[in-house]
Design a protein around this motif. Structure first.
Motif, mmCIF file in Angstrom:
data_model
loop_
_atom_site.group_PDB
_atom_site.id
_atom_site.type_symbol
_atom_site.label_atom_id
_atom_site.label_comp_id
_atom_site.label_asym_id
_atom_site.label_seq_id
_atom_site.Cartn_x
_atom_site.Cartn_y
_atom_site.Cartn_z
ATOM 1 N N VAL A 197 4.794 -2.960 5.537
ATOM 2 C CA VAL A 197 4.135 -4.067 4.733
ATOM 3 C C VAL A 197 2.958 -3.363 4.023
ATOM 4 C CG1 VAL A 197 2.489 -6.196 5.086
ATOM 5 C CG2 VAL A 197 4.283 -5.662 6.651
ATOM 6 N N GLN A 198 2.324 -2.568 4.258
ATOM 7 C CA GLN A 198 1.387 -1.844 3.537
ATOM 8 C C GLN A 198 2.007 -1.095 2.212
ATOM 9 O OE1 GLN A 198 -1.024 0.141 6.297
ATOM 10 N NE2 GLN A 198 -2.780 0.692 4.696
ATOM 11 N N SER A 199 3.228 -0.333 2.481
ATOM 12 C CA SER A 199 3.775 0.168 1.415
ATOM 13 C C SER A 199 4.300 -0.829 0.354
ATOM 14 C CB SER A 199 4.730 1.263 1.848
ATOM 15 O OG SER A 199 5.966 0.354 2.267
ATOM 16 N N ALA A 200 4.692 -1.856 0.883
ATOM 17 C CA ALA A 200 5.406 -2.948 -0.043
ATOM 18 C C ALA A 200 4.305 -3.535 -0.703
ATOM 19 C CB ALA A 200 5.791 -4.160 0.955
ATOM 20 N N TYR A 204 5.833 0.306 -3.184
ATOM 21 C CA TYR A 204 6.463 1.316 -2.940
ATOM 22 C C TYR A 204 7.576 1.070 -1.496
ATOM 23 C CZ TYR A 204 3.441 3.778 -6.021
ATOM 24 O OH TYR A 204 2.690 4.181 -7.251
ATOM 25 N N LEU A 205 8.658 1.863 -1.732
ATOM 26 C CA LEU A 205 9.526 1.911 -0.468
ATOM 27 C C LEU A 205 9.248 3.207 -0.078
ATOM 28 C CD1 LEU A 205 12.644 0.529 -2.277
ATOM 29 C CD2 LEU A 205 11.544 -0.693 -0.576
ATOM 30 N N THR A 245 12.559 5.620 -8.310
ATOM 31 C CA THR A 245 12.353 6.949 -8.399
ATOM 32 C C THR A 245 11.245 7.358 -7.603
ATOM 33 O OG1 THR A 245 10.869 6.075 -10.286
ATOM 34 C CG2 THR A 245 13.010 7.128 -10.968
ATOM 35 N N VAL A 246 11.469 8.679 -7.243
ATOM 36 C CA VAL A 246 10.275 9.278 -6.055
ATOM 37 C C VAL A 246 9.035 9.403 -6.952
ATOM 38 C CG1 VAL A 246 9.816 11.381 -4.825
ATOM 39 C CG2 VAL A 246 12.226 10.831 -5.124
ATOM 40 N N LYS A 247 7.936 8.979 -6.015
ATOM 41 C CA LYS A 247 6.573 9.074 -6.726
ATOM 42 C C LYS A 247 5.959 10.269 -6.388
ATOM 43 C CE LYS A 247 2.583 7.224 -8.116
ATOM 44 N NZ LYS A 247 2.465 7.193 -9.575
ATOM 45 N N GLN A 263 9.247 4.331 -5.834
ATOM 46 C CA GLN A 263 8.900 3.321 -6.654
ATOM 47 C C GLN A 263 10.202 2.537 -7.019
ATOM 48 O OE1 GLN A 263 6.466 3.832 -10.127
ATOM 49 N NE2 GLN A 263 5.749 1.888 -9.977
ATOM 50 N N PRO A 264 10.239 1.133 -6.669
ATOM 51 C CA PRO A 264 11.711 0.521 -7.034
ATOM 52 C C PRO A 264 11.783 0.387 -8.221
ATOM 53 C CG PRO A 264 10.269 -0.632 -5.347
ATOM 54 C CD PRO A 264 9.559 0.466 -5.873
ATOM 55 N N ALA A 265 13.071 0.324 -8.361
ATOM 56 C CA ALA A 265 13.476 0.248 -10.222
ATOM 57 C C ALA A 265 13.351 -1.157 -10.534
ATOM 58 C CB ALA A 265 14.806 0.827 -10.124
ATOM 59 N N VAL A 266 13.393 -1.971 -9.772
ATOM 60 C CA VAL A 266 13.666 -3.383 -9.673
ATOM 61 C C VAL A 266 11.933 -4.195 -9.415
ATOM 62 C CG1 VAL A 266 14.483 -5.554 -8.941
ATOM 63 C CG2 VAL A 266 16.011 -3.617 -9.324
#
Lengths: 297, 171
Positions: A197-200, A204-205, A245-247, A263-266
């Motif tokens: 939940v925190q990363s969302a 970020y994934l 892409t990797v952050k 970082q999601p592309a969408v």
């Protein structure tokens, strides 16, 4: 109010409690899609209209925020456009937009001849859902089935988690259940995508279980690997769909492995126009895999 | 009298349906701390201030079922919670509370808080989520506060409906 009146109303409250209890038990034992489908059938046109109105209002608000000169030139342009559109058929605008959407996916379709794509529009977002699932305007009547991957022109968005006749609920990659195999397209290293939940909240994934000697680095493109993940979602997504892409790469809190923040592309929080992949090579095997592992929520 | 009651019922029904659609429109309300308002909760609470227990319970039932259909969870779970909530608010309003804006906002906070707490218990705490505390603090609490803001316009709207669509003998 008299005591007798309270007793009467309390009796009615108890009756409602029993009825709702029975309803919950029946939907737990059987599928709720029968009830839900019927109500969705009634509400869907209204949801579609309200979503369209909201889009129009947002567009108007954006217009008023621009300068006078911009507005004047835009106004001229819009007048010309209105005149042009008036000559067209009543559904011209929708068809045009759909066509443009399809064009965005042309490259993807050419690369993956096996994909069967279906355009859909986001018509609702449930405020009560902690993970922000969305509703799209295509359902089982249009060929959508449970667990179909959902994408945008930028990449993977999520999967169909519930299907009604004319609409479907889509769970995004920010859901806690979104565990699937992923691969770094540069280094070919694989990991398991998941989300907290925190990363969302931070947008970020996480790509977990990377080796301690990993060569994954910032800026790398992450795509689906098509591998199944037990208790997760993997295997149902076709290979090579863009995830993000990797952050950054960091050490895991729980073991010696590393994880990458992706970082999601969408835009997973506010998607608008999406595509449902209703069929792809290996889908039946993926479905069997899900059925044998008990599916996902 | 009956006609006025039916008219009020229809007006509330239309209001609930409209609010349900509005709360589901993507991007209509800005997200505050990753949360969106649940408009049906203040709607039920404010209606309960002007109606008797059973009509308030029916309103809660209707709104809860709408939310159940929208969420895809157990059908009847939210309906049961909000029906009981509507009943209790109406009872408290008739016996203990003053019918004013402050009471409506506080009641919305209370009912919203209880519903959020129940959701937290069943979706985060019992399943043993490692982020249950974070969910409660950064998602459910802001949502409860955000939702309570809407008690203000809905209080005046439902007071208007309740007073205008009432037969003289009812008042």
């Amino acid at each position: 109010m008299k005591k007798g009146s309270h007793k009467k109303s309390l009796g009615k409250l108890l009756m409602v409690c029993v009825l709702m209890g029975c309803l919950m038990l029946s939907t737990a034992a059987f599928s709720s899609s029968g009830f839900g489908g019927a109500v969705n059938l009634l509400l869907m046109p209204m949801q579609r209209v309200s979503a369209a109105l909201s889009e129009q209002i947002t567009a108007n608000a954006e217009e008023t925020a621009t300068s006078k000169e911009d507005l004047l030139s835009e106004n001229e342009g819009l007048k010309a456009q209105v005149n042009d559109l008036n000559r067209q058929l009543i559904n011209y605008d929708t068809l045009k937009r759909e066509n443009e959407e399809y064009k965005k996916y042309l490259g993807l379709k050419e690369e993956n001849q096996d994909y069967q794509l279906l355009a859909a529009e986001v018509i609702a977002k449930d405020p009560d859902d902690l993970y922000g699932s969305i509703t799209i305007d295509q359902g089982s009547r249009d060929g959508v089935s449970k667990n179909d991957p959902v994408i945008t022109d930028a990449g993977l968005l999520g999967w169909v988690s519930e299907v009604f006749p004319t609409s479907s609920r889509v769970t995004t990659l920010f859901h806690a259940d979104a565990k699937f195999g992923a691969r770094d397209s540069q280094t070919q290293e694989t990991g398991i995508m998941s989300c907290t939940v925190q990363s969302a909240d931070e947008g970020y994934l996480r790509m977990n279980y990377l080796d301690s000697t990993t060569k994954v680095q910032e800026g790398d493109l992450v795509v689906t690997s098509g591998l199944a993940v037990e208790s997760g979602f993997g295997g149902l997504f076709p290979r090579n769909l863009t995830v993000g892409t990797v952050k950054s790469v960091s050490r895991s809190e729980s073991d010696a492995s590393l994880y990458a923040l992706v970082q999601p592309a969408v835009d997973l929080k506010n998607p608008k126009d999406v595509m449902v992949i209703t069929n792809f090579a290996g889908k039946s095997a993926a479905d069997q895999n899900t059925a044998s592992s008990g599916g996902n929520s | 009298m009956r006609r006025a009651g039916a008219l009020r019922g229809m007006a509330y029904g239309a209001e609930f349906l409209l609010l349900y659609l509005l709360q589901q429109v993507p991007g209509l309300f800005p997200e505050i701390s990753h949360s969106l308002p649940v408009l049906l909760i203040p709607a039920v609470v404010t209606v309960a201030f002007f109606e008797k227990e059973v009509p308030a319970m029916v309103c809660g039932l209707f709104c809860g079922l709408l939310m159940d259909f929208g969420s895809g969870s157990f059908l009847g779970a939210k309906a049961l919670e909000i029906a009981i909530g509507g009943y209790c608010v109406s009872f408290l309003a008739s016996e203990f509370l003053k019918t004013n804006l402050l009471s409506a906002v506080v009641s919305t906070l209370a009912l919203g808080g209880i519903l959020s707490f129940l959701q937290w218990i069943f979706t985060a705490f019992f399943p043993g989520s490692s982020e249950s505390g974070y969910l409660l603090l950064y998602h459910l609490l802001p949502r409860t506060l955000y939702t309570a803001v809407f008690a203000v316009p809905l209080y005046y709207l439902n007071r208007f409906l309740a007073t205008r669509l009432r037969a003289p003998a009812d008042t």
